[in-house]
Each structure stands twice: as C-alpha cells, then as structure tokens.
Design a protein around this motif. Structure first.
Motif, PDB file in Angstrom:
ATOM      1  N   THR A  32       3.000   6.379   1.931  1.00  0.00           N
ATOM      2  CA  THR A  32       1.832   6.996   1.293  1.00  0.00           C
ATOM      3  C   THR A  32       2.227   7.658  -0.011  1.00  0.00           C
ATOM      4  OG1 THR A  32       0.957   7.415   3.482  1.00  0.00           O
ATOM      5  CG2 THR A  32      -0.072   8.597   1.663  1.00  0.00           C
TER       6      THR A  32
ATOM      7  N   VAL B   9       2.467   5.320  -2.748  1.00  0.00           N
ATOM      8  CA  VAL B   9       1.146   4.938  -3.258  1.00  0.00           C
ATOM      9  C   VAL B   9       0.634   6.012  -4.199  1.00  0.00           C
ATOM     10  CG1 VAL B   9      -1.262   4.552  -2.608  1.00  0.00           C
ATOM     11  CG2 VAL B   9       0.571   3.523  -1.266  1.00  0.00           C
ATOM     12  N   ILE B  10       0.884   7.286  -3.830  1.00  0.00           N
ATOM     13  CA  ILE B  10       0.391   8.383  -4.666  1.00  0.00           C
ATOM     14  C   ILE B  10       1.061   8.366  -6.030  1.00  0.00           C
ATOM     15  CG2 ILE B  10       0.344  10.888  -4.922  1.00  0.00           C
ATOM     16  CD1 ILE B  10      -0.009  11.066  -1.911  1.00  0.00           C
TER      17      ILE B  10
ATOM     18  N   GLY C  46      -0.244   5.555  -7.928  1.00  0.00           N
ATOM     19  CA  GLY C  46      -1.622   5.861  -8.301  1.00  0.00           C
ATOM     20  C   GLY C  46      -1.699   6.844  -9.444  1.00  0.00           C
ATOM     21  N   GLY C  47      -0.832   7.848  -9.428  1.00  0.00           N
ATOM     22  CA  GLY C  47      -0.828   8.841 -10.503  1.00  0.00           C
ATOM     23  C   GLY C  47      -0.562   8.197 -11.851  1.00  0.00           C
TER      24      GLY C  47
ATOM     25  N   GLY D 159      -1.009   5.057 -12.538  1.00  0.00           N
ATOM     26  CA  GLY D 159      -2.154   4.191 -12.820  1.00  0.00           C
ATOM     27  C   GLY D 159      -3.318   4.986 -13.382  1.00  0.00           C
ATOM     28  N   LEU D 160      -3.500   6.191 -12.854  1.00  0.00           N
ATOM     29  CA  LEU D 160      -4.605   7.040 -13.297  1.00  0.00           C
ATOM     30  C   LEU D 160      -4.444   7.412 -14.766  1.00  0.00           C
ATOM     31  CD1 LEU D 160      -7.154   8.509 -12.296  1.00  0.00           C
ATOM     32  CD2 LEU D 160      -5.731  10.496 -11.883  1.00  0.00           C
TER      33      LEU D 160
ATOM     34  N   LEU E 253      -5.256   4.445 -16.788  1.00  0.00           N
ATOM     35  CA  LEU E 253      -6.705   4.205 -16.723  1.00  0.00           C
ATOM     36  C   LEU E 253      -7.454   5.158 -17.649  1.00  0.00           C
ATOM     37  CD1 LEU E 253      -8.933   2.627 -15.198  1.00  0.00           C
ATOM     38  CD2 LEU E 253      -9.000   4.519 -13.607  1.00  0.00           C
TER      39      LEU E 253
ATOM     40  N   PHE F  44      -9.868   9.707  -0.483  1.00  0.00           N
ATOM     41  CA  PHE F  44      -8.460   9.367  -0.698  1.00  0.00           C
ATOM     42  C   PHE F  44      -7.549  10.418  -0.053  1.00  0.00           C
ATOM     43  CE2 PHE F  44      -4.845  10.237  -3.670  1.00  0.00           C
ATOM     44  CZ  PHE F  44      -4.037   9.189  -3.252  1.00  0.00           C
TER      45      PHE F  44
ATOM     46  N   LEU G 205      -4.711  10.541   3.487  1.00  0.00           N
ATOM     47  CA  LEU G 205      -3.305  10.943   3.437  1.00  0.00           C
ATOM     48  C   LEU G 205      -2.902  11.811   4.622  1.00  0.00           C
ATOM     49  CD1 LEU G 205      -3.041  11.903  -0.353  1.00  0.00           C
ATOM     50  CD2 LEU G 205      -2.432   9.743   0.709  1.00  0.00           C
TER      51      LEU G 205
ATOM     52  N   ILE H 134     -13.150   5.733 -12.425  1.00  0.00           N
ATOM     53  CA  ILE H 134     -12.347   6.723 -11.702  1.00  0.00           C
ATOM     54  C   ILE H 134     -12.689   6.690 -10.214  1.00  0.00           C
ATOM     55  CG2 ILE H 134     -11.815   9.178 -11.457  1.00  0.00           C
ATOM     56  CD1 ILE H 134     -10.734   8.291 -14.040  1.00  0.00           C
TER      57      ILE H 134
ATOM     58  N   PHE I 219     -11.187   3.702  -8.811  1.00  0.00           N
ATOM     59  CA  PHE I 219      -9.739   3.862  -8.754  1.00  0.00           C
ATOM     60  C   PHE I 219      -9.314   4.597  -7.478  1.00  0.00           C
ATOM     61  CE2 PHE I 219      -6.045   6.539  -9.763  1.00  0.00           C
ATOM     62  CZ  PHE I 219      -5.111   5.547  -9.997  1.00  0.00           C
TER      63      PHE I 219
ATOM     64  N   LEU J 250      -7.104   3.275  -4.369  1.00  0.00           N
ATOM     65  CA  LEU J 250      -5.922   3.958  -3.839  1.00  0.00           C
ATOM     66  C   LEU J 250      -6.043   4.157  -2.328  1.00  0.00           C
ATOM     67  CD1 LEU J 250      -4.797   6.800  -6.258  1.00  0.00           C
ATOM     68  CD2 LEU J 250      -3.739   4.603  -5.841  1.00  0.00           C
TER      69      LEU J 250
ATOM     70  N   LYS K 277      -5.230   1.098  -0.635  1.00  0.00           N
ATOM     71  CA  LYS K 277      -3.771   0.855  -0.631  1.00  0.00           C
ATOM     72  C   LYS K 277      -3.090   1.684   0.458  1.00  0.00           C
ATOM     73  CE  LYS K 277      -1.871  -1.441  -3.204  1.00  0.00           C
ATOM     74  NZ  LYS K 277      -1.649  -2.900  -3.034  1.00  0.00           N
ATOM     75  N   VAL K 278      -3.574   2.914   0.636  1.00  0.00           N
ATOM     76  CA  VAL K 278      -2.996   3.762   1.679  1.00  0.00           C
ATOM     77  C   VAL K 278      -3.236   3.128   3.052  1.00  0.00           C
ATOM     78  CG1 VAL K 278      -3.161   6.004   2.830  1.00  0.00           C
ATOM     79  CG2 VAL K 278      -3.174   5.889   0.341  1.00  0.00           C
TER      80      VAL K 278
ATOM     81  N   ALA L 257      -0.964   0.282   3.527  1.00  0.00           N
ATOM     82  CA  ALA L 257       0.393   0.723   3.865  1.00  0.00           C
ATOM     83  C   ALA L 257       0.498   1.069   5.353  1.00  0.00           C
ATOM     84  CB  ALA L 257       0.759   1.933   3.009  1.00  0.00           C
ATOM     85  N   ARG L 258      -0.558   1.715   5.832  1.00  0.00           N
ATOM     86  CA  ARG L 258      -0.560   2.091   7.252  1.00  0.00           C
ATOM     87  C   ARG L 258      -0.618   0.828   8.123  1.00  0.00           C
ATOM     88  NH1 ARG L 258      -0.042   6.891   6.843  1.00  0.00           N
ATOM     89  NH2 ARG L 258      -1.370   8.430   5.836  1.00  0.00           N
TER      90      ARG L 258
END
Lengths: 584, 243
Positions: free
Chosen positions: A87, A90-91, A94-95, A97-98, A101, B153, B157, B225, B228, B232, B235-236, B239-240
């Motif tokens: 996870t 991914v964060i 993502g950060g 990517g943000l 973006l 999101f 987590l 946004i 986005f 994400l 994607k999480v 992953a799980r």
C-alpha cells in the motif's frame, strides 16, 4: 525452570477494544487534528507567535499523547505488514503521479480554457460593443499585441493580495479578449503578461519597442501596452483602478473593459470620422472644452473646423455648434439646413439670453427655423429657481447649478447608460428646449433630459425671460414651469439627427470632468449622431446585482425553527422509523 | 455495468437503512440551516454566498470522513472485503460503486437544502439568479466528490474506520487551513510556484462555481483529481488482491 511465555503480537481490533480505549481514540482524533493544524500554521507562517490563538486545539495535547499510545499498534500495523508495504508503495507512486497531474492540469487549465457564464448579468462575458470591436480584428493584416506588465510586489500582505486580485482580473479580462478574437480568427490578438522584475530577452525586446515608440520607459508598472505595428497605446494603472479615498474604493469597481476596448478602437483608427466645430458665430473657445474634445479624439473622431460662410464639408460625420454668441447668418443657416436635409448630424449647444452677464448671447442663435423643421423649439430664456432667503433680495440666481435627469417617459437609446448608472447631468446658465408642433413629416423629436419640477420642497424651477431680465423672483405669464426640458433629440426621415442641449456649460471642462453624467450623455450623443448606434450604450462595469430580501425578525425566528430544528429532527425521526421497521 | 448498478444500489440501501446515514443527514442539515439562517437574517442578501459559500467546503470536509470511513476499512476489518474481491466483479466496479453510493447520498442531502433556497426565494420579490445557484450547487457536488474520493482512498488504506476518518479529516482540514494562510512559504509566493500552488487548492476552483462561472479548467481539475484518487483506490485493492 520455566521458560518465559511466548509473546504473541496483539491483533488490532477496534471492536475488541474496551469502551474507554475507543473513547480515547475518538478524542485523540480531534486532538491530532488540532495539533496538526496548529503546527502546520506555525511552520507555514514561519512564526510560532500565533500558536496561542489556536490554543483551544492544543488543550487536547495530553489526550493526544495518550491516544497515540493506544492507537500505535493499529497505525504501525497498517504500514508494516506485507499488505501495508504494498500500500505504501502505491501511496508513494500516487503522490508523484498527483504532482505530475497537477502540473499538467495547470498547463491545460491556462492554455486551453473555455468557460460558460451562468450569471444573469453576464458578469464574466464581454459586452456586445467589445465583441463588435474584436470582430473587426479578423480583417487586420497584422495582429494586435497586448502586454500586461506586472510591477514589484508590495511587502504588505494586504496590498499584495489586492494587487494580485487586480492582476488576476485584468489578466482574465485580456485572456477573454484573446479567446474571443482567436475564435473568430486565430492569431489576430496576442496577449502576454510579463513581470518587470524578470530580465528576459522578450521583455528587453518589448522595452526597446516601447522606448522606440514613446522615447520613455517610466511608469510602466501594472501598465497594459497595446501594439499594432508601429502604433502604440499605453493604459496605465490609474486608468483601471477605482479612485481610492481613505483606503476605501469609490466609484466604479472595475471599468477596464471600457478602457481596453476604447484603446483598441483608438489604435486601429486609420480613417477617423470627421467632426466639424462651427466657427465665426462667437462660439465658445474650444480650449474650454478640452476634455470633451479629448473624449471625441479617443473615440477616433477627427476634429475639424467649419468656417462661417462655407458649405458644410461633405465628409462631416457631424457638426458641433458650441454656444454661439452671435446669430447664424441666413447663409450659414441655409448651409446647415442643406446639410441636415442630406442626412447630416448636428450637436447644438445654445445658451440663454442674459445681457447682464458678460459672455452670454444677446440674441438668439438664429437656428430656430432649422430646428423647428425637426420639431425642436429653443428658448433662449434662463432657467432659474426661486431664491430662498428674502433678506438677500430674493432674486433668482441664474448661475445656480442645474441638475438634469433622464426623462422617465423617454425610450431614447441616448439615455440607456444614464438610466442604468443612475447618473444625472449638472451644469449652469441653462435655458430650455421644447418640442415644436411644426415638425415636418417623418420627424421624431423627443425630450431626453429635464429638470425636476421642484428642488428642496417648494423651490420651483422655471424658465423665464422676464425673470432673467427683471430679476423677479416669481414666474411670469410666459414662464415655462418645471420640469423644464433641457435637452432634446430629433431624427429626420433622411437619416438626419439633431441633439440640442440648452446650455453649453455642460461640455465645459469644469462640469464635464466633475460629473460622470455629463460625460456619459455627451459620449452617447456623439456616438448616436455619428451613426454608431451599436456603441451608444457604453460598456457597463461588471458588478453583481444586489438582491435584498424583505424578512422581519419574526420571520427569521420561524426560519430558524423550521430549518435549523424542524428539518433535521424530521430527517432524524425518519431514520429512526426506518431503523425500527427493519428491526421488527 | 450491471455489477456497478447492483453494487451502487447495495451501497445506497445500506446507507438509507442505517441510523448512521440519517444521523449524518440530520447533522448536515442542522449545520447547513444554522449557518444559512444566521447569514440570511444578518445580511438579507439573496445570493449564492448566503446559501452555500461556507458550506461548500466545510460540510464535505466534516462529513466525507464519516461517509467514507466505513466503505472499505469496515469491510476489510470484518473480512468481507476478501469475499468481495474474490467475487466476479472488477476492482474498478467495487471502487466506483462505493464512491457513487456515497456521492449520491451526499447529493440527496444536498437536494434537501433546496428547501432553504426556496425559503430564501419566498422572502424576495424580484428575480433570483437561478443560473448562479445551479452552478453553485454543481460546485458543491464536485468538491464533495473530490473529498469523498480522497476519503475512499484513505479508507482503503486502513483496517480501522476511525483511523481512516481521522487521517482523511486531518488531511482535508490541512488543505482548508492552507487556503487561509496568508504567509505561505516564500517559494510558493511568486511566479509559477504561486500559480501552481493556488491551482492545486480545490477552493480556488470552487470559488469560480460560486461566482456562476463554469470553467473547463475547474471541471478538469475536479474530474481528474477525483478520478485520480479513485484510480489509486483501485490500485490499493489490486495490491490487496495480489497479496
């Protein structure tokens, strides 16, 4: 020997946690929020002095420590387990990517922007006049370039914010110009914004062009430079900003659109329309009307002279007769009549007959017959009002200022802006102009401005030749009672147009500069006479309409009960009923 | 699409039959009504700002953590997320349906505030700027969508709904506070840095909607946004599922 009991890692589970622990978690949440905000603000401001102002948040500090201790396993577990690590990855991705973006959005948002204005007053849309001017750009052989030059930022945050807002408004407006022009034909209007504190090649090249054109480079902070080939016009900051007195903005909040559009018209004026000022009849010195003439020049009219004894030139877009002291000769009147019959345009200012005051005419302007044919009847008497204190003689004072308002019944296009802005004209030494019954066929005369019937209760306005000469303080048998018409417009069948204003002081600098209404009316009159009907209504400053409701304190209380208590309680009970029904 | 509709319906039903949903709506309407009536009584202005200016970002800020905290965290804690992930539905459908459920519920709550708007109209004799109000409501929906997607999101987590709510709340509040800080760091005060910084704040874009202006830049901002964060979240979940 007993071996120590194996330590089993505790599995976080909120439901298994005792109530006290869960309560701590809840309180800790708020404490964490408060402390986080407090620390963030202090770091961002670079000062811890404001931390005390946010002290209520910090009251939770001890509870925060405790709750973090209780929650630590949950939090650590979320990111240290194999799933947590995935996870975390991914964060991080993502950060990044943000960031990319947001940057892409920034570029897209500024470069390819379209908008829709849903306000009833079209606050964020260009006026029809501006669109008309921009439509003319598509035929240009080279583009108009507009550069907005930002100056140095103030050290005062408030001033800096105000400057930022002003810049944003000017920039947004000019981008709107560019977008509209691009939609008609791309590349005909180029807009760029430069910071004068930056030393770029483009800015240096622009500075050289400005210097070559004006031989001067001073006062360009926050200025807008309009370039079209070799021609240049500069709109400086003071022309855009409202007047500021004691730190309070007065006047119109934002009138840049009018200024910018006028500047573009001025820049492009290659063959300006000719405006002829008559001479040879004791007309006022044109130097006393420098502001009015300047306005005409700004509207791209070329000032010329029509001399007594000559025919009106064929290229005349309009003739202006500015307060003649001597009567027009038969020949000149005939020349003017012939010009009007051929579709000519006349702006006539005539003054009252007051032989006791130096500089005023002692005879009529000699144009009565010309005006009568168009339904207008000038009265060269004086407009005055009853004088209050008898101890001072009780005589009328012709030099009193006279206020003229748009006639309510009139639907003339000349009055649209005056009415919209709520403006009036102020002048002095005024007479009257009436509608004549002897109007020719197809002529449409109408009064456009008039005085109020009374001023301050019983002070009567009237126009009277006897009062002026005898200094009587009572209206005579020939008096024209208020409301006295002081300006009229007439339109003939051949396209001829006349605007007659009873008093030339309205165009004199002293009154023209100090009263917006004078400027607005004369500009509208000039545009109407020049045949630019679509431009008569001036660009209005964009400001939201103020809508105020009528609500009493009792009604407020009812609203409070119904909306603050009634509605939420009703929703809550609805929820309870649904919940109870499901349980049963 | 069928899965998405079925899952969205399930999400909406779960909110509408739970006391939490109605409690949230009641709190929402209470805060909304309190701010509206106090402002309207004080200013008497029939304006967008009277009705939805402060509520636009305060309410999503307060309520989106509550609405989203249970969406994935609760399922994960109770072990039902694994069941959902092994079902023949795609991750994106799961995420979108949960987001749509929360967003539609928020829209329903917002629809109830039309009563406030008509109450305001009732006390005004002239013509109301309906277009501006409509765009203001659109702005409220979009900014709520952004906060909800972020909350979703964050919910993905954590196992603990409370932790998810806390994190979502603090992050959103920090964003709000940044908006009010005048003295932001120097490098964000000038040039492109300043523009980028301001452009990234949702409230800058929200204000355009309040003014009655629909700008493609603002629409792109909220749309992208929000998308986005939903991406994400997907994607999480992926992953799980791989774990």
């Amino acid at each position: 020997m007993t071996s120590p009991a194996p330590v089993t890692p505790s599995t976080p589970s909120a439901s298994a946690a005792p109530l006290a622990v869960r309560a701590f978690r809840l309180v800790g949440s708020f404490a964490c929020m408060g402390l986080g905000v407090n620390v963030f603000l202090c770091v961002a401001r670079g000062s811890w002095s404001d931390a005390a102002a946010l002290a209520p948040f910090a009251v939770f500090l001890p509870l925060l420590a405790l709750s973090i201790w209780v929650c630590r396993q949950d939090f650590v577990h979320s990111f240290t387990s194999p799933q947590g690590r995935a996870t975390l990855l991914v964060i991080v991705q993502g950060g990044l990517g943000l960031l990319v973006l947001c940057f892409a959005l920034y570029i897209l948002g500024y470069r390819f922007r379209a908008k829709a204005d849903f306000t009833s007053s079209q606050m964020f849309s260009l006026s029809e006049e501006t669109k008309l001017v921009l439509a003319g750009l598509k035929d240009l052989d080279r583009p108009i370039e507009i550069f907005y030059l930002q100056g140095l930022d103030s050290a005062d945050p408030k001033e800096r914010d105000a400057a930022d807002r002003e810049r944003a408004r000017v920039t947004a407006l000019l981008r709107e110009y560019q977008a509209h022009a691009d939609a008609l034909k791309p590349g005909r209007l180029v807009f760029e914004s430069y910071n004068l504190n930056e030393n770029s090649l483009e800015l240096n090249a622009l500075s050289k062009r400005i210097h070559d054109a004006t031989q001067f480079l001073g006062g360009l902070e926050e200025a807008t430079v309009f370039l079209w080939g070799e021609r240049i016009k500069i709109v400086r900051k003071q022309e855009l900003n409202p007047v500021v007195i004691h730190e309070k903005a007065v006047g119109r909040p934002f009138q840049s659109e009018r200024v910018f559009t006028d500047t573009i018209r001025e820049l492009l004026a290659v063959n300006p329309k000719a405006v002829y000022f008559s001479t040879g009849h004791g007309e006022r010195d044109v130097q006393s009307c420098a502001q009015f003439r300047g306005l005409l020049k700004q509207q791209t009219y070329a000032e010329k002279e029509w001399k007594s004894g000559e025919a009106v030139p064929s290229d005349a877009a309009m003739v202006i007769v500015l307060g003649p002291r001597d009567a027009f000769s038969e020949k000149d009147a005939a020349a003017l009549r012939a010009y009007l019959v051929g579709g000519g345009r006349l702006l006539l200012f005539f003054d009252p007959l007051l032989d006791k005051i130096q500089g005023l005419p002692r005879e009529g302007c000699g144009l009565d017959a010309v005006l009568n044919a168009y339904g207008l009847q000038p009265r060269q008497d004086v407009l005055t009002r009853r004088f209050i204190p008898d101890v001072l003689g009780g005589r009328p004072i012709p030099r009193d200022e006279v206020v003229a308002y748009p006639r309510k019944e009139s639907d003339s296009v000349l009055l649209e802006t005056l009415k919209f802005e709520g403006q009036h004209l102020v002048t002095t030494l005024t007479c009257a102009v009436q509608i004549s019954a002897a109007a020719g066929e197809g002529v449409r005369p109408q009064v456009v401005l008039e005085t109020p019937p009374y001023i301050r209760g019983k002070q009567l306005f009237w126009a009277d030749p006897i009062a002026a000469k005898s200094e009587s303080n009572e209206p005579g048998p020939n008096s024209l009672p208020g409301p006295v018409p002081v300006a009229a417009a007439s339109e003939g069948s051949a396209g001829s147009r006349i605007v007659a204003v009873a008093g030339s002081n309205v165009a004199v600098d002293q009154y023209f500069m100090n009263y917006d209404g004078n400027r607005t009316f004369l500009l509208a009159a000039a545009r109407w006479l020049a045949g630019e009907d679509e431009l008569v209504t001036q660009i209005q400053p964009k400001s939201p309409d103020v809508r105020v409701a009528k609500i009493s304190p009792e009604q407020s209380k009812i609203l409070m009960v119904l909306l603050v208590l009634g509605l939420p309680v009703a929703v809550f009970f609805a929820g309870m009923i649904v919940w109870a029904m499901r349980r049963t | 699409m069928r899965n998405f509709v079925a899952l969205t319906r399930r999400e909406l039903l779960s909110v509408f039959v739970s006391p939490l949903g109605y409690g949230t709506a009641a709190v929402f309407l209470f805060i909304f009504g309190l701010i509206f009536v106090s402002q309207f009584a004080a200013t008497k202005l029939v304006e967008v700002h009277t009705l939805i200016d402060p509520m636009g970002y305060l309410l999503p800020l307060l309520l989106s953590p509550i609405l989203t905290m249970r969406l994935l965290a609760e399922e994960r804690r109770q072990g039902t997320l694994e069941m959902l992930l092994t079902a023949p539905v795609r991750n994106i459908e799961v995420v979108l349906s949960k987001f749509a459920g929360a967003w539609l519920f928020y829209a329903c709550m917002l629809a109830l505030t039309l009563i406030h708007l008509f109450a305001m109209r009732f006390h005004y004799e002239g013509e109301v700027d309906w277009g501006r109000f409509a765009v203001g409501y659109l702005g409220m929906l979009l900014i709520a969508g952004l906060f909800l997607s972020f909350g979703l999101f964050v919910s993905s987590l954590f196992e603990q709904p409370m932790l998810a709510a806390l994190t979502s709340f603090v992050a959103s509040l920090s964003l709000l506070m940044v908006n009010f800080v005048l003295n932001v760091p120097a490098f964000l005060q000038e040039g492109v840095g300043k523009d980028v910084f301001r452009f990234t704040l949702p409230f800058t874009h929200y204000r355009n909607f309040l003014a009655g202006l629909v700008d493609t830049g603002d629409l792109a901002y909220f749309g992208l946004i929000t998308a986005f964060f939903l991406f994400l979240t997907t994607k999480v979940l992926e992953a799980r599922r791989n774990q």
